[in-house]
Structures are given as C-alpha cells and as structure tokens.
Design an enzyme around this catalytic site. Structure first.
Site, mmCIF file in Angstrom:
data_model
loop_
_atom_site.group_PDB
_atom_site.id
_atom_site.type_symbol
_atom_site.label_atom_id
_atom_site.label_comp_id
_atom_site.label_asym_id
_atom_site.label_seq_id
_atom_site.Cartn_x
_atom_site.Cartn_y
_atom_site.Cartn_z
ATOM 1 N N ARG A 122 -5.308 6.461 -1.442
ATOM 2 C CA ARG A 122 -3.844 6.533 -1.342
ATOM 3 C C ARG A 122 -3.236 7.351 -2.482
ATOM 4 O O ARG A 122 -2.213 8.006 -2.303
ATOM 5 C CB ARG A 122 -3.244 5.127 -1.276
ATOM 6 C CG ARG A 122 -3.747 4.368 -0.050
ATOM 7 C CD ARG A 122 -2.872 3.215 0.354
ATOM 8 N NE ARG A 122 -3.602 2.306 1.225
ATOM 9 C CZ ARG A 122 -3.802 2.502 2.524
ATOM 10 N NH1 ARG A 122 -3.323 3.584 3.114
ATOM 11 N NH2 ARG A 122 -4.484 1.624 3.238
ATOM 12 N N ARG B 75 -3.577 0.958 -9.427
ATOM 13 C CA ARG B 75 -2.784 1.936 -8.685
ATOM 14 C C ARG B 75 -1.451 2.227 -9.379
ATOM 15 O O ARG B 75 -0.933 3.330 -9.272
ATOM 16 C CB ARG B 75 -2.555 1.384 -7.281
ATOM 17 C CG ARG B 75 -2.638 2.403 -6.207
ATOM 18 C CD ARG B 75 -2.618 1.780 -4.830
ATOM 19 N NE ARG B 75 -3.836 2.046 -4.109
ATOM 20 C CZ ARG B 75 -4.157 1.489 -2.955
ATOM 21 N NH1 ARG B 75 -3.361 0.608 -2.406
ATOM 22 N NH2 ARG B 75 -5.273 1.806 -2.353
ATOM 23 N N ASP C 54 0.816 -1.221 0.000
ATOM 24 C CA ASP C 54 0.000 0.000 0.000
ATOM 25 C C ASP C 54 0.848 1.270 0.000
ATOM 26 O O ASP C 54 0.318 2.369 -0.157
ATOM 27 C CB ASP C 54 -0.922 0.019 1.225
ATOM 28 C CG ASP C 54 -2.089 -0.950 1.067
ATOM 29 O OD1 ASP C 54 -2.485 -1.210 -0.082
ATOM 30 O OD2 ASP C 54 -2.591 -1.444 2.089
#
EC number: 2.5.1.19
Length: 450
Positions: A402, A357, A326
């Site tokens: 994030r 991501r 993460d």
C-alpha cells in the site's frame, strides 16, 4: 513466495487526464474467507471474481494442506470442502508469505482442533504481533509454541475438546473477532465475541450465508454481541467476489488528483464497514458518483464514477479509522494536494501493519516535499493544491504494497516524478495495478533507479 526477489523500483510522472472504465480485482477479505469457508463446508463451493494475489493463494494452499480439494475451472474456483470439524493435520508448516489476514484467521480456524499446526511467513509477517489472536485461543485451551513476543514461526497444539469462551475484543480488529468466531466453529456450545467498536463484518455475514448458527445483537451503546454455536454443519455456496474497496482507493484518488480525469470503477464492494475513505473524500469535496447500487451475495455493491476535483483539508474523526484503516496512506496522498490542513488521528493500528505504515507514509511525504507532522498515532498533512514543489523523492516501501501504490499515485499529480524503491510486492494485493493504471493514461513505469 518470499520477498527475496530482486527489487523493482518504479517511477510515476505527472500525467494527462485519466479516462476509462476498470473493474477492480476481488476483495481480499472476502477472497480469504471464501477459500477458508469453502474448504471447511460440506459439498461444493464455486467462487468467481476471486483476488488471485499471493496472500489469498497462500490461504487456499493452507486449506488444501488440511484436506480441501481446490481447482480452477475457467474463471471459477471450485472447492470441495472437508466438512466442519474434519480438517486434517497438515504434513508441513503452513506458509502464509506476507498474509496477516490469512495467517490470523487460519490460527483461529485450526487452533481448536486436536492436532499440531505450524505457521511460517516472510520477514515482514514474522515481525507482526500474533498475541492478539493467540490470547483468546489460549483461553479456549490451545497451547502455543512461538518465537519471542508471540511472533511466527509458531505452532498451535489444540485441546482434546475446546472450551467455549466469551471474549471482549480489546482493540478494533476484525482479524481477532474472526479468529475467535472461527475457533468457535469447532468448539461445543456457544462462543461469544463482544465487539465495542464495529469492524468489517464479512466473517459474520459469510458464516451465516454458509449456514452457521450465528447471531448478532447490538446493544443501545452500539456494542455488538456475536454468538456462534459450534459443531454445526456448513454447506458449500456460490460466491461472486465484489471488487476490493482498498484497491479501488488507488485509481480513485489518482482520478481525483489528475486534472481532467473521468474514470468509472465497476463492481466495488460498498459494505458500510469499508467505505470510510469514500465518505472522507466526499467531505473533502471529491466528485464521486455512486451508480447502480445493488446487493450481491448479501453485500452492498456499486459502480463509482470519479472526476478530477479540487479538494480541501478536513479533520477525519478517529472513530472512522476501522472503516478505512488500509486507506490512510492513499488518503495522505490526497491530503498532500488538498487546500489547507488534513488531520488524521486514531492511527495506532497502522504501526503494526506490513510496515510501521504511519512512519513509512510520513517519511515518504517528507522525501517528496510535503509539509506534514507525525504524532504518536496521528498524521497532519498541509497540502499544495497545484502540486508545485512536490515530488522528486525516492520512497522506502518496506515491503509494503500500500505504501508503494500510494506514492506511485502521488507522482501522477506532483510537479516532479516520484520513485518507489520496490514494486514487486504490489502483487500481494493488486497484481493488475502496474498494467491497469497505464491503461487509464497514468505514466507509471519500472525504473532503473537504485
């Protein structure tokens, strides 16, 4: 909550030194599991320091829908659990919003019950693959009715009695491991998970803490064999949730990048399966002092004092990925201000997070003048130590908290401001971020940019 709320763009500008002391919200992994195991255990569980983000609250609501009693008392959450094997069939579908962890772990927990349980989520969660959790459940006798590609919305129809299985986890995924172990709680006999690459081990540690009959053996090649004997009793516990290392990453990297900064972050979880980012930043030359290291509830905890540092590029070993999966977006931001080249590899898991991501980070870096190369499962970033020429772009966040926080950190050190197209979803994991960062001196504000 659904993400139909109007987007709130935010902009970060180059800041003076960040200084002060902060306490990070509770760890998300431990918070999810505290609600789940407390809701399942016999007797009372008391939780302090819980992360009260939407994802975790959705897990709590799911446990309530299956019979657990949950209430807030001052700073503590009090849970009266149903007892292992005694969950009730929920009257309506369980809505997990954006929470992949909550959804996948709960599928394991309830799948082996002789009942029908339906799962729904927001647009982002409904795109994420659930087959990795559903496949072992099918082996245990669970029937699945799912949208195409094993996606949500989906319904699990549990067997009269589940079969214990031995399951080798095909990818480094704590969620898959945990789902199988939780399914084993309501299964007669011994359920075994074989884990070739160690991932975060909160499920094992916490289940043992709640009294489950669970053992872990590591063979000479580092392969872990985790065995759980089903249908035992779990007993309520008192839990003080330590600060989330994944949330810690944002103020930590900000303090490294903004000249003259000196920030102390209290009560951070230092579980070795979660500290890959700190290790990597230290290799890059980061001044991170670990203070007051201690054990709390079986987990390693410490305070971190972080000072502005000149960073240099490194090659991050791919085997470190599970301990910092993460944190790659914010590591990429640190790399953008490091001297030389930083190579990150083994990032295939990033393709199936809240957004793709890896692509989102690469596009955001490019939009802000960073020289980077995106590979199939790698990212190479060539840094500008003074931040000259960086910034000035607007980043598409794709509903990913994030991505939003990482690029707001970037704007604090880049020559020109950085704008993210939405900041509302930061509330899923770090609701205090937009207040806590300015409290240290960060110039972050909601903007009218469209």
């Amino acid at each position: 909550m659904s993400h139909s709320a109007p987007p709130k763009p935010a902009t970060a500008r180059r800041s003076e030194a960040l200084t002060g002391e902060i306490r990070i919200p509770g760890d998300k992994s431990i918070s999810h599991r505290s609600f789940m195991f407390g809701g399942l255990a016999s007797g009372e569980t008391r939780i302090t320091g819980l992360l009260e983000g939407e994802d975790v609250i959705n897990t709590g609501r799911a446990m309530q829908a299956m019979g657990a009693k949950i209430r807030k008392d001052g700073d503590a959450w009090i849970i009266n659990g149903v007892g292992n094997g005694c969950l009730l069939q929920p009257e309506a579908a369980l809505d997990f919003g954006n929470a992949g962890t909550g959804a996948r772990l709960t599928m394991g927990l309830v799948g082996t019950y002789d009942m029908r349980t339906s799962f729904i989520g927001d647009a982002s969660l409904s795109k994420r693959p659930m087959g990795r959790v559903l496949n072992p459940l099918r082996e245990m006798g669970v029937q699945v009715e799912a949208a195409e590609g094993d996606r949500m919305p989906l319904t699990l129809i549990g067997p009269k009695t589940a079969n214990p299985i031995t399951y080798r986890v095909p990818m480094a995924s704590a969620q898959v491991k945990s789902a199988v172990l939780l399914a084993g709680l309501n299964t007669p006999g011994v359920t075994t998970v074989i884990e070739p690459v160690m991932t975060r081990d909160h499920t094992e540690k916490m289940l043992q803490g709640f009294g489950a009959d669970l053992s872990v053996e590591t063979d000479k090649d580092g392969v872990r064999h985790i065995r759980i004997t089903g249908q035992g009793k779990l007993i309520g516990q008192t839990i003080d949730v330590p600060g989330d290392p994944s949330s810690t990453a944002f103020p930590l990297v900000a303090a490294l990048l903004v000249e003259g900064s000196d920030v102390t972050i209290r009560n951070v979880l230092m579980n070795p399966t979660r500290t890959g980012l700190i290790l990597t930043l230290q290799e890059m030359g980061a001044d991170i002092e670990v203070l007051n290291a201690r054990l709390a509830g079986g987990e390693d905890v410490a305070d971190l004092r972080v000072k502005a540092s000149k960073l240099k590029g490194v090659v991050v070993p791919p085997e470190r990925a599970p301990s910092m999966i993460d944190e790659y977006p914010v590591l990429a931001i640190a790399a953008a201000f490091a001297e030389g080249e930083t190579v990150m590899d083994g990032l295939d898991e990033l393709r199936v997070k809240e957004s793709d991501r890896l692509a989102a980070v690469a596009r955001g870096l490019e939009a802000n003048g960073v020289d980077c190369t995106e590979g199939e499962m790698s990212l190479t970033v060539r840094g500008r130590p003074d931040g000259k020429g960086l910034g000035g772009g607007t980043v598409a966040t794709h509903l990913d908290h994030r991505i939003a926080m990482s690029f707001l950190v970037m704007g604090l050190a880049s020559e020109k401001p950085v704008t993210v197209d939405d900041s509302t979803m930061i509330a899923t994991s770090f609701p205090e971020f937009m207040d806590m960062m300015p409290g240290l001196g960060a110039k972050i504000e909601l903007s009218d940019a469209r």
